[in-house]
Every structure is written in C-alpha cells, then in structure tokens.
Design a protein around this motif. Structure first.
Motif, PDB file in Angstrom:
ATOM      1  N   TYR A  39       0.843  -1.196   0.000  1.00  0.00           N
ATOM      2  CA  TYR A  39       0.000   0.000   0.000  1.00  0.00           C
ATOM      3  C   TYR A  39       0.880   1.248   0.000  1.00  0.00           C
ATOM      4  N   GLY A  40       1.893   1.243   0.845  1.00  0.00           N
ATOM      5  CA  GLY A  40       2.785   2.392   0.940  1.00  0.00           C
ATOM      6  C   GLY A  40       3.538   2.677  -0.342  1.00  0.00           C
ATOM      7  N   ARG A  41       3.775   1.636  -1.138  1.00  0.00           N
ATOM      8  CA  ARG A  41       4.488   1.809  -2.416  1.00  0.00           C
ATOM      9  C   ARG A  41       3.548   2.104  -3.577  1.00  0.00           C
ATOM     10  N   SER A  42       2.247   2.046  -3.337  1.00  0.00           N
ATOM     11  CA  SER A  42       1.268   2.265  -4.403  1.00  0.00           C
ATOM     12  C   SER A  42       1.224   3.737  -4.792  1.00  0.00           C
ATOM     13  N   GLU A  43       1.120   3.990  -6.095  1.00  0.00           N
ATOM     14  CA  GLU A  43       1.025   5.359  -6.578  1.00  0.00           C
ATOM     15  C   GLU A  43      -0.304   5.981  -6.176  1.00  0.00           C
ATOM     16  N   LEU A  44      -1.366   5.173  -6.213  1.00  0.00           N
ATOM     17  CA  LEU A  44      -2.696   5.618  -5.800  1.00  0.00           C
ATOM     18  C   LEU A  44      -3.083   4.841  -4.546  1.00  0.00           C
ATOM     19  N   ASP A 109      -7.721   0.620 -11.020  1.00  0.00           N
ATOM     20  CA  ASP A 109      -6.404   0.014 -11.258  1.00  0.00           C
ATOM     21  C   ASP A 109      -5.767  -0.421  -9.945  1.00  0.00           C
ATOM     22  N   SER A 110      -6.613  -0.981  -9.069  1.00  0.00           N
ATOM     23  CA  SER A 110      -6.179  -1.374  -7.732  1.00  0.00           C
ATOM     24  C   SER A 110      -6.810  -2.715  -7.360  1.00  0.00           C
ATOM     25  N   LYS A 116      -2.058  -8.306 -11.347  1.00  0.00           N
ATOM     26  CA  LYS A 116      -1.601  -7.376 -12.377  1.00  0.00           C
ATOM     27  C   LYS A 116      -1.884  -5.911 -12.022  1.00  0.00           C
ATOM     28  N   LYS A 117      -2.583  -5.677 -10.928  1.00  0.00           N
ATOM     29  CA  LYS A 117      -2.908  -4.310 -10.537  1.00  0.00           C
ATOM     30  C   LYS A 117      -1.733  -3.683  -9.779  1.00  0.00           C
ATOM     31  N   PRO A 118      -1.345  -2.463 -10.116  1.00  0.00           N
ATOM     32  CA  PRO A 118      -0.162  -1.853  -9.490  1.00  0.00           C
ATOM     33  C   PRO A 118      -0.412  -1.282  -8.099  1.00  0.00           C
ATOM     34  N   ASN A 119      -1.692  -1.061  -7.758  1.00  0.00           N
ATOM     35  CA  ASN A 119      -2.008  -0.432  -6.473  1.00  0.00           C
ATOM     36  C   ASN A 119      -2.679  -1.418  -5.522  1.00  0.00           C
ATOM     37  N   ILE A 120      -2.259  -1.400  -4.275  1.00  0.00           N
ATOM     38  CA  ILE A 120      -2.824  -2.282  -3.250  1.00  0.00           C
ATOM     39  C   ILE A 120      -3.687  -1.473  -2.286  1.00  0.00           C
ATOM     40  N   ALA A 121      -4.926  -1.917  -2.093  1.00  0.00           N
ATOM     41  CA  ALA A 121      -5.868  -1.229  -1.208  1.00  0.00           C
ATOM     42  C   ALA A 121      -5.834  -1.825   0.199  1.00  0.00           C
TER      43      ALA A 121
END
Length: 255
Positions: A39-44, A109-110, A116-121
């Motif tokens: 989550y901390g590394r996610s852009e969104l 995109d999470s 394959k999703k770049p963002n972790i919620a």
C-alpha cells in the motif's frame, strides 16, 4: 508505517471489551486488512471502509466454532498484530464479502490482492476494530455507543496515518453523514438493478471531500450499503464507479 501508539490503542480497546458477550471470542482486533508495505508503495492509495469486522472472519462456515483459522500468523502472547493483518489477503480471506469492493478497486487500477494491478488497497472499519455477535445493526444503541467511542477515534487516527488519496465507503447513510460533513456531488446514478430491470428508486453514488489534519483532501466515494458494500448494483456498475472516479481524479491532477 503505522505508529506504535495506534497499535497500543487498538490492543487496549480490544482488552477492554474482549470479555463481553457481544464480542466474538476468540478473536483479535482488526485494525485493518491488507499489505501495508505494498500500500505504501502504491502510486494511488485507496482505503475501503465498513462498519466493524464480521464474526465470519473467525470461522470458515456457518456452523464452525470461532477460531483464528483466517489468521494463521497470530500469536496471542506476542500480539503480533501488524504481521498478522498484513498477511490476511494472502491466506484465507472472506472473499465473498470483499468481492463487493474488488470490482470498484479494479476500475481504479487497484486490488486487495495485487496480481496485475499496481495499487494495493487497505480495508478499515469506521466504528470499531472488534468483531461482534450480533452484528453491528442488531446491537443496542448503548452497545454501539460504547464500542464507537474509542473505536472511531482509532479509525480517525488510522486514516491520518494511512494518508489515502481515495476512500470507498459503503455504510448506512445516517452513519456516513455523521462522519463526513461534506454535502458531496453526484458521481453516477444507476436506474437499473443487477438483472437489468428498472429500479423503483435510483442508486446514487456520490463523491465528497474529507480533509486530513495534514491539509490533504481525500476523495470519498459513497454508496448505500445493503447486506454487503454496494450490494444492490452489478459488478459492471461497480467497475464503472472505479473508472469514473479514476477519470475525475486524473482530471483534477491535470488542472
């Protein structure tokens, strides 16, 4: 990523109530669900919000006894809360419930799970980190008030520490409006049910502003809950919510 102070407050809340009959036993306090590092590394950065954890988090099927079956890293003596909760979506998550949020996240995109999703919620609960039986809606007003007093303060501090860009909230409207004072604007209106038949009353999705102490403005997407978050609309409609939110956010960042 989270402070020791917040973890200590969460455990104190847990110990204050764990012996009461309305709190699931055995259980642990669920401050959040999800991988904090990713989550901390996610852009969104996206946070989903419910009321309080389900009692079903502590069993696999209806007739099971309560246990730590979904929390296999939990060591009660050490109270290794962060390690345990970070692993939740990698073990045996309650997918049936979280599948209500996942299509919206995918449109953003999470995901809770990655892939394959770049963002972790991250998932959080606005009333209390404690699982109860009966469920929240069936607790007495006095029981809710006692849990909410400290439980909500824990959530407020958690959100300040998580510093999300977007929050997806699906709880009863009265509870939502008591926490988020922004009037909001319409994001989407759905006039059809899951099966395509007309709705007697449109399903409104609204977007609000929530200002953190840091001065950051979080976009809050709200939809009325049923048995599950955003439960009365289709998977395709949920995906549309995520896409529309992402488009609006991108447009704002370009201004």
């Amino acid at each position: 990523m989270l402070s020791l102070d917040l973890v200590a407050k969460t455990l104190k809340h847990y110990h204050a109530f764990i012996s009461e009959k309305i709190v699931v036993s055995p259980s642990l306090p669920i401050l959040y669900f999800g991988d904090l590092s990713r989550y901390g590394r996610s852009e969104l950065k996206i946070v989903t919000v419910g009321k309080n954890p389900s009692n079903n988090e502590f069993k696999l099927s209806k007739n099971d006894s309560y246990s730590f079956v979904r929390f296999q890293k939990w060591r009660s003596r050490e109270e290794n809360l962060i390690e345990t909760l970070n692993a939740y979506f990698k073990t045996i998550p309650l997918k049936n419930w979280f599948s209500s949020f996942e299509p919206i996240l995918n449109g953003l995109d999470s995901s809770y799970y990655g892939g394959k999703k770049p963002n972790i919620a991250i998932h959080t609960d606005i009333c209390s980190p404690l699982a109860t039986w009966p469920t929240w809606s069936k607790l007495t007003d006095q029981e809710k008030s006692r849990l909410f007093k400290d439980g909500h303060q824990i959530w407020l501090q958690l959100i300040e520490e998580l510093q999300p860009d977007i929050m997806l909230i699906s709880i009863p409207h009265a509870l939502f409006s008591s926490v988020v004072s922004s009037n909001g604007e319409s994001l989407l209106t759905f006039n059809q049910k899951k099966d395509g038949s007309p709705r007697s009353k449109p399903y409104e999705v609204t977007v609000h502003n929530y200002v953190l102490r840091s001065g950051k403005t979080v976009k809050v997407v709200f939809g009325q809950a049923a048995n599950k978050p955003f439960d009365t609309i289709s998977t395709e409609q949920k995906h549309e919510i995520g896409q529309k939110t992402l488009t609006q956010l991108s447009n704002l960042q370009e201004l």
